[in-house]
Structures are given as C-alpha cells and as structure tokens.
Design a protein around this motif. Sequence first.
Motif, PDB file in Angstrom:
ATOM      1  N   PHE A  72       7.922  -5.993 -11.064  1.00  0.00           N
ATOM      2  CA  PHE A  72       8.921  -6.752 -10.305  1.00  0.00           C
ATOM      3  C   PHE A  72       8.567  -8.237 -10.275  1.00  0.00           C
ATOM      4  CE2 PHE A  72      10.133  -8.716  -6.280  1.00  0.00           C
ATOM      5  CZ  PHE A  72      11.511  -8.519  -6.272  1.00  0.00           C
ATOM      6  N   ILE A  73       7.302  -8.538  -9.987  1.00  0.00           N
ATOM      7  CA  ILE A  73       6.882  -9.942  -9.877  1.00  0.00           C
ATOM      8  C   ILE A  73       7.000 -10.649 -11.222  1.00  0.00           C
ATOM      9  CG2 ILE A  73       4.893 -11.433  -9.413  1.00  0.00           C
ATOM     10  CD1 ILE A  73       4.012  -9.312  -7.320  1.00  0.00           C
ATOM     11  N   LYS A  74       6.710  -9.956 -12.307  1.00  0.00           N
ATOM     12  CA  LYS A  74       6.833 -10.581 -13.631  1.00  0.00           C
ATOM     13  C   LYS A  74       8.274 -10.966 -13.937  1.00  0.00           C
ATOM     14  CE  LYS A  74       2.770  -8.613 -15.913  1.00  0.00           C
ATOM     15  NZ  LYS A  74       2.266  -7.671 -16.961  1.00  0.00           N
ATOM     16  N   LYS A  75       9.227 -10.250 -13.319  1.00  0.00           N
ATOM     17  CA  LYS A  75      10.638 -10.582 -13.525  1.00  0.00           C
ATOM     18  C   LYS A  75      11.069 -11.765 -12.671  1.00  0.00           C
ATOM     19  CE  LYS A  75      12.261  -5.950 -14.806  1.00  0.00           C
ATOM     20  NZ  LYS A  75      13.150  -4.811 -14.411  1.00  0.00           N
ATOM     21  N   VAL A  76      10.684 -11.754 -11.403  1.00  0.00           N
ATOM     22  CA  VAL A  76      11.187 -12.781 -10.473  1.00  0.00           C
ATOM     23  C   VAL A  76      10.347 -14.055 -10.472  1.00  0.00           C
ATOM     24  CG1 VAL A  76      12.228 -11.022  -9.010  1.00  0.00           C
ATOM     25  CG2 VAL A  76       9.922 -11.836  -8.479  1.00  0.00           C
ATOM     26  N   ALA A  77       9.068 -13.945 -10.808  1.00  0.00           N
ATOM     27  CA  ALA A  77       8.187 -15.120 -10.803  1.00  0.00           C
ATOM     28  C   ALA A  77       7.129 -14.960 -11.892  1.00  0.00           C
ATOM     29  CB  ALA A  77       7.545 -15.304  -9.432  1.00  0.00           C
ATOM     30  N   PRO A  78       7.530 -14.982 -13.154  1.00  0.00           N
ATOM     31  CA  PRO A  78       6.584 -14.717 -14.252  1.00  0.00           C
ATOM     32  C   PRO A  78       5.432 -15.712 -14.332  1.00  0.00           C
ATOM     33  CG  PRO A  78       8.656 -15.607 -15.092  1.00  0.00           C
ATOM     34  CD  PRO A  78       8.876 -15.288 -13.647  1.00  0.00           C
ATOM     35  N   TRP A 107      -1.553   2.181  -4.477  1.00  0.00           N
ATOM     36  CA  TRP A 107      -0.306   2.051  -3.735  1.00  0.00           C
ATOM     37  C   TRP A 107      -0.580   1.217  -2.479  1.00  0.00           C
ATOM     38  CZ3 TRP A 107       4.239   4.909  -5.198  1.00  0.00           C
ATOM     39  CH2 TRP A 107       4.040   5.776  -6.291  1.00  0.00           C
ATOM     40  N   TYR A 108       0.412   0.502  -1.987  1.00  0.00           N
ATOM     41  CA  TYR A 108       0.188  -0.306  -0.795  1.00  0.00           C
ATOM     42  C   TYR A 108       1.439  -0.304   0.095  1.00  0.00           C
ATOM     43  CZ  TYR A 108       3.034  -4.123  -2.778  1.00  0.00           C
ATOM     44  OH  TYR A 108       4.081  -4.871  -3.264  1.00  0.00           O
ATOM     45  N   ARG A 109       1.220  -0.666   1.367  1.00  0.00           N
ATOM     46  CA  ARG A 109       2.313  -0.907   2.296  1.00  0.00           C
ATOM     47  C   ARG A 109       1.834  -1.905   3.340  1.00  0.00           C
ATOM     48  NH1 ARG A 109       2.614   4.826   5.684  1.00  0.00           N
ATOM     49  NH2 ARG A 109       0.639   4.603   6.805  1.00  0.00           N
ATOM     50  N   SER A 110       2.783  -2.657   3.878  1.00  0.00           N
ATOM     51  CA  SER A 110       2.431  -3.686   4.871  1.00  0.00           C
ATOM     52  C   SER A 110       1.905  -3.016   6.139  1.00  0.00           C
ATOM     53  CB  SER A 110       3.658  -4.538   5.206  1.00  0.00           C
ATOM     54  OG  SER A 110       4.057  -5.289   4.096  1.00  0.00           O
ATOM     55  N   TRP A 125       5.716   3.579   0.458  1.00  0.00           N
ATOM     56  CA  TRP A 125       4.573   3.065  -0.303  1.00  0.00           C
ATOM     57  C   TRP A 125       5.076   2.444  -1.604  1.00  0.00           C
ATOM     58  CZ3 TRP A 125      -0.479   2.894   1.342  1.00  0.00           C
ATOM     59  CH2 TRP A 125      -0.783   3.631   2.494  1.00  0.00           C
ATOM     60  N   THR A 126       4.375   1.396  -2.038  1.00  0.00           N
ATOM     61  CA  THR A 126       4.765   0.684  -3.258  1.00  0.00           C
ATOM     62  C   THR A 126       3.690   0.844  -4.321  1.00  0.00           C
ATOM     63  OG1 THR A 126       5.940  -0.952  -1.944  1.00  0.00           O
ATOM     64  CG2 THR A 126       5.456  -1.538  -4.226  1.00  0.00           C
ATOM     65  N   SER A 127       4.103   1.281  -5.482  1.00  0.00           N
ATOM     66  CA  SER A 127       3.177   1.378  -6.617  1.00  0.00           C
ATOM     67  C   SER A 127       2.789  -0.021  -7.077  1.00  0.00           C
ATOM     68  CB  SER A 127       3.847   2.138  -7.765  1.00  0.00           C
ATOM     69  OG  SER A 127       3.232   1.841  -9.001  1.00  0.00           O
ATOM     70  N   GLN A 128       1.496  -0.252  -7.257  1.00  0.00           N
ATOM     71  CA  GLN A 128       1.051  -1.561  -7.730  1.00  0.00           C
ATOM     72  C   GLN A 128       1.650  -1.878  -9.088  1.00  0.00           C
ATOM     73  OE1 GLN A 128      -3.176  -2.997  -7.290  1.00  0.00           O
ATOM     74  NE2 GLN A 128      -3.094  -2.893  -9.516  1.00  0.00           N
ATOM     75  N   THR A 129       1.771  -0.880  -9.956  1.00  0.00           N
ATOM     76  CA  THR A 129       2.357  -1.094 -11.286  1.00  0.00           C
ATOM     77  C   THR A 129       3.800  -1.552 -11.170  1.00  0.00           C
ATOM     78  OG1 THR A 129       0.913   0.573 -12.259  1.00  0.00           O
ATOM     79  CG2 THR A 129       2.889  -0.010 -13.496  1.00  0.00           C
ATOM     80  N   ARG A 132       8.073  -8.939  -1.223  1.00  0.00           N
ATOM     81  CA  ARG A 132       9.381  -8.860  -1.870  1.00  0.00           C
ATOM     82  C   ARG A 132       9.444  -7.645  -2.792  1.00  0.00           C
ATOM     83  NH1 ARG A 132      10.794 -14.377  -4.769  1.00  0.00           N
ATOM     84  NH2 ARG A 132      12.545 -13.056  -5.449  1.00  0.00           N
ATOM     85  N   ALA A 133       8.339  -7.405  -3.516  1.00  0.00           N
ATOM     86  CA  ALA A 133       8.287  -6.229  -4.376  1.00  0.00           C
ATOM     87  C   ALA A 133       8.353  -4.949  -3.545  1.00  0.00           C
ATOM     88  CB  ALA A 133       7.008  -6.251  -5.211  1.00  0.00           C
ATOM     89  N   GLU A 134       7.676  -4.981  -2.407  1.00  0.00           N
ATOM     90  CA  GLU A 134       7.680  -3.817  -1.519  1.00  0.00           C
ATOM     91  C   GLU A 134       9.096  -3.508  -1.043  1.00  0.00           C
ATOM     92  OE1 GLU A 134       5.230  -2.328   2.467  1.00  0.00           O
ATOM     93  OE2 GLU A 134       5.474  -4.486   2.058  1.00  0.00           O
ATOM     94  N   ALA A 135       9.842  -4.534  -0.706  1.00  0.00           N
ATOM     95  CA  ALA A 135      11.208  -4.332  -0.228  1.00  0.00           C
ATOM     96  C   ALA A 135      12.119  -3.801  -1.320  1.00  0.00           C
ATOM     97  CB  ALA A 135      11.763  -5.654   0.327  1.00  0.00           C
ATOM     98  N   ASP A 136      11.768  -4.085  -2.574  1.00  0.00           N
ATOM     99  CA  ASP A 136      12.654  -3.726  -3.684  1.00  0.00           C
ATOM    100  C   ASP A 136      12.309  -2.388  -4.327  1.00  0.00           C
ATOM    101  OD1 ASP A 136      14.848  -5.077  -5.507  1.00  0.00           O
ATOM    102  OD2 ASP A 136      13.411  -4.120  -6.875  1.00  0.00           O
ATOM    103  N   VAL A 137      11.023  -2.049  -4.440  1.00  0.00           N
ATOM    104  CA  VAL A 137      10.648  -0.885  -5.257  1.00  0.00           C
ATOM    105  C   VAL A 137       9.828   0.153  -4.505  1.00  0.00           C
ATOM    106  CG1 VAL A 137      10.737  -2.222  -7.388  1.00  0.00           C
ATOM    107  CG2 VAL A 137       8.571  -2.044  -6.149  1.00  0.00           C
TER     108      VAL A 137
END
Length: 287
Positions: free
Chosen positions: A238-244, A282-285, A229-233, A219-224
Amino acid sequence: MEEPPYAALQREVQRKLGRCMIRIQQYELLLKEMVAKREVSGILGSTPAQLAESAPDAAPRTMGQLVGELTGKYFQPTLLESGETPPETSSDDDEHPAGWARIRMSVSMPPDAHAKLIEELQELVDLRNDLVHHFVEGQDLVTEEGCIAADMYLHDCYEEIDRHLVSLRGWAASSNEAMRSMAAFMESPEYKAFLMAEFSPSVSQREAALPALVELLRRAEADVAKDGWTSQTDAIAFIKKVAPEETPRKYTFGSWRHVLRDAGAFEVRRAPVSPGGPMESWYRSKS
C-alpha cells in the motif's frame, strides 16, 4: 580359474578410476565450502559472524549447480563502461535487526576470461559426469589394448582434475585471507569509531521522520486491515503505491519492522498468512 591376460591391466584401470573419483570428490567438497562462504553475515559487534549460505543448503547440489553458482556469483565479468550496473539485491530485510551486516565476496574479471572460465569448468563437469556415468560403457575393458587405452585416458583425466583442484585451492586460500583481513578490520578501534561517527547523527533523523512513517502505517491499516490486524506485506505494498519515495532506509531504519518496533504505537505479532503457511508480521494500533 586362470585369469584372462588383461586382468592385471584391468585392475590398474580400476585403481586409476578410483584415484580420479577421489580427486573429484575433493574438488566438490572444496567447491561447496567456497559457495557456502561466499556470503557472511552477522550482528555488528558479535564474534564470530555467522555464515549465510548463498542457498539454504549447498549439500544436495550437483557439481554442475555449484559451478554455476561459482561462475555466476563469485566470479563475475567486469562491468562494461556503458554504465552497466550490478542487479539490486533484496530490499527490506525484515528479519534482520539493526546493526546487522552482510558481506558478499566476488571477483571481477574481463568478460572474455570469464567466458573462458565458464567453458573450462563446464568441461570439468562433463568429464566428471562421463567418469561417473559412462566410463564403463565407453571403454573396452576386456582386451589388453582396450585396458591400455583406458589407462591412458584416466591418466589424462587425473592430470586435468588435479589442475583444476590446484586452481580452486588457490581461490579458496585468497578468499579465506580476504575474509580474515575483513574480520580483523571490523574488530579494529578505527572501524568501531567510524561506525559511531556514522550512525550517531542518524538518531535525530529517525526521530524526525518517525511520525510521518507511523502515519503511513496507519493509513495502510485503515485500508488493508483484516479482522483488526494488518499484514506487514500488505502495508508495504500500500505504501509503495501512495508514497513510493518514502522508505525506512531513507531515514536509516533497517526495515518497516524496525519502524513498527521503534514507534511504540502498535501491537505486533507473528502469525501465518494462511493455515500452515509461512510466518509473517502483523500489526494494529494500540488503544
């Protein structure tokens, strides 16, 4: 040329000033060692553990800064009965592998004793600075009376510095003994058996939680994501906002980086955030 009448007395003042400076340097060297060894870290099962200095490099620190570290982190006032708790330390530890441990050493003391210790050590710092920077301008070294007064002052200074050095040596000896005892305990069969019993049940817990954590990363990958590539930071933010309430440690993972590694669903690389900037994961599916 005939020596002035105060020459011999002046040489004695010089000798005693040098003696004080040597004692101060002995104090500073031991103080740096104590500050550096306040924290020990390493991978469980490896020997010896590596030292993790409280600062990147204690060497360039002034004596005042080292004393502040000692009285601010090593010696701490006893927590009040009002429910006061120590501050939380860093949360994610992304750079540390599973099985990594950290031990911090501190000494708790009554608040009034802690305040007195801070005052006494600040007086020692002031004394050191006076000897290093202001001794000549503050003393009359060209008269017999002035040299005698300076001699007496340096005698008192040496006694005070030596008293503090004796105390510091005692603290260092206690710290080293505690470290040796902890190291011996962590090498014992009893402790290793405890670790096995403690962590074995967590494997199934991790496996059960992994799909939900992977979904959050996607979900974070799709958003940011940026350029695929998605920055782990950014993902963590993102995750702290949607599922703290969802954190890796809740399921005994060391960090989000460990989730990325164990999931097997992502490609992971290390790259700077910007040209010349700090490295980041950084990561990607995977396809």
